[in-house]
Design a protein around this motif. Structure first.
Motif, PDB file in Angstrom:
ATOM      1  N   THR A 148       9.930   4.898   5.660  1.00 22.24           N
ATOM      2  CA  THR A 148       8.691   3.854   6.308  1.00 22.24           C
ATOM      3  C   THR A 148       8.420   3.440   5.118  1.00 22.24           C
ATOM      4  O   THR A 148       8.705   4.098   3.964  1.00 22.24           O
ATOM      5  N   THR A 151       3.010  -2.543   4.109  1.00 22.97           N
ATOM      6  CA  THR A 151       2.915  -3.792   3.805  1.00 22.97           C
ATOM      7  C   THR A 151       1.883  -4.060   3.144  1.00 22.97           C
ATOM      8  O   THR A 151       1.024  -3.459   3.310  1.00 22.97           O
ATOM      9  N   ARG A 157       6.632  -7.236   3.396  1.00 25.32           N
ATOM     10  CA  ARG A 157       8.034  -7.604   4.827  1.00 25.32           C
ATOM     11  C   ARG A 157       9.027  -8.252   4.887  1.00 25.32           C
ATOM     12  O   ARG A 157       9.984  -6.842   4.572  1.00 25.32           O
ATOM     13  N   HIS A 160      11.844  -6.683   2.454  1.00 23.75           N
ATOM     14  CA  HIS A 160      13.019  -5.576   2.821  1.00 23.75           C
ATOM     15  C   HIS A 160      14.266  -6.104   3.605  1.00 23.75           C
ATOM     16  O   HIS A 160      15.123  -5.633   4.006  1.00 23.75           O
ATOM     17  N   ASN A 199       1.291  -4.122   8.604  1.00 26.31           N
ATOM     18  CA  ASN A 199       1.889  -3.053   9.353  1.00 26.31           C
ATOM     19  C   ASN A 199       2.919  -2.617   8.717  1.00 26.31           C
ATOM     20  O   ASN A 199       2.765  -2.513   6.763  1.00 26.31           O
ATOM     21  N   ASN A 201       6.205  -0.473   8.912  1.00 22.99           N
ATOM     22  CA  ASN A 201       7.920  -1.076   8.802  1.00 22.99           C
ATOM     23  C   ASN A 201       8.764   0.739   8.890  1.00 22.99           C
ATOM     24  O   ASN A 201       7.932   1.370   7.772  1.00 22.99           O
ATOM     25  N   ILE A 203      12.416   1.730   9.075  1.00 23.22           N
ATOM     26  CA  ILE A 203      13.578   1.124   8.525  1.00 23.22           C
ATOM     27  C   ILE A 203      14.816   2.492   8.703  1.00 23.22           C
ATOM     28  O   ILE A 203      14.756   3.238   7.754  1.00 23.22           O
TER      29      ILE A 203
END
Length: 234
Positions: A148, A151, A157, A160, A199, A201, A203
């Motif tokens: 995780t 941003t 963002r 990545h 935000n 992320n 992933i």
């Protein structure tokens, strides 16, 4: 104040469905179990590390472990093995923590930085042109092999998802059991003002597609491959 258009819309759906409207206050959410709060509870950090490696590799992530002192050599070997010529790095205050302040200055012509001073368009262009990115994750979730990362102005963002190869560095101390733990921590940081982000992320390795003739393709969009490096003495 209740939006009248919303109420008209929901009334129409209920009428078409032939059933009465349900109100949340009369039908509160009741979880069917406590798994979001208890999955992998009681595991030691070493046990979580073992599970994180197993589940990360299951989603096609290259998983490596390192000490803080040996991290620069590991990263150099990574760059050589991937034949990375155009590297992008984040702008953040974590370089000293990971013993990488001197390491990041060895690159002169082959490195770009995602910087708060650059425009969004400029940062995206740099990330898109990079064949490698080395960044920092906030947490690693043992349950799924997910990293995780929020941003921030120094690590946006697109950082990545646009470079060809992607490596993320995570302290062993920041391996968590499950996603709910990560969200609790983010909620606290947002509430205190420590974190400001557009935000967060989650992933889980490189992208996967198995919908074309049932053939699994890894890295179908975003980075071709992903590497997690867990620093064990941090």
């Amino acid at each position: 104040m209740t939006n009248p258009n919303r109420e008209i819309f929901l009334d129409r759906i209920a009428t078409k469905a032939g059933r009465r409207r349900h109100q949340l206050k009369n039908h509160p959410f009741v979880p069917i179990n406590d798994l979001p709060e208890t999955t992998l509870s009681g595991k030691s950090q070493d046990e979580l590390l073992e599970l994180a490696q197993k589940n990360s590799e299951a989603v096609h992530v290259t998983f490596k472990k390192s000490s803080r002192s040996s991290l620069p050599v590991l990263l150099n070997n990574y760059l050589a093995s991937k034949k990375i010529k155009h590297l992008i790095l984040p702008t953040c205050n974590k370089w000293d923590t990971f013993n990488l302040s001197d390491w990041k200055h060895q690159f002169v012509d082959s490195v770009e930085f995602w910087t708060p001073e650059s425009s969004r368009k400029e940062n995206l262009a740099k990330a898109n042109a990079a064949d490698g990115a080395i960044g920092f994750a906030d947490y690693l979730l043992a349950e799924s092999g997910t990293i995780t990362v929020a941003t921030t102005p120094g690590q946006g963002r697109g950082f990545h998802f646009l470079p060809t190869h992607y490596l993320s560095i995570i302290p062993k101390s920041r391996i968590l059991s499950r996603s709910r733990q990560a969200m609790h921590k983010y909620e606290a940081e947002l509430a205190s003002g420590k974190l400001k982000t557009s935000n967060i992320n989650f992933i889980t390795g490189p992208s996967n597609s198995g919908d074309i003739e049932m053939v699994l393709v890894v890295g179908v969009h975003g980075p071709l491959d992903m590497t997690y490096v867990v620093v064990e003495d941090l």
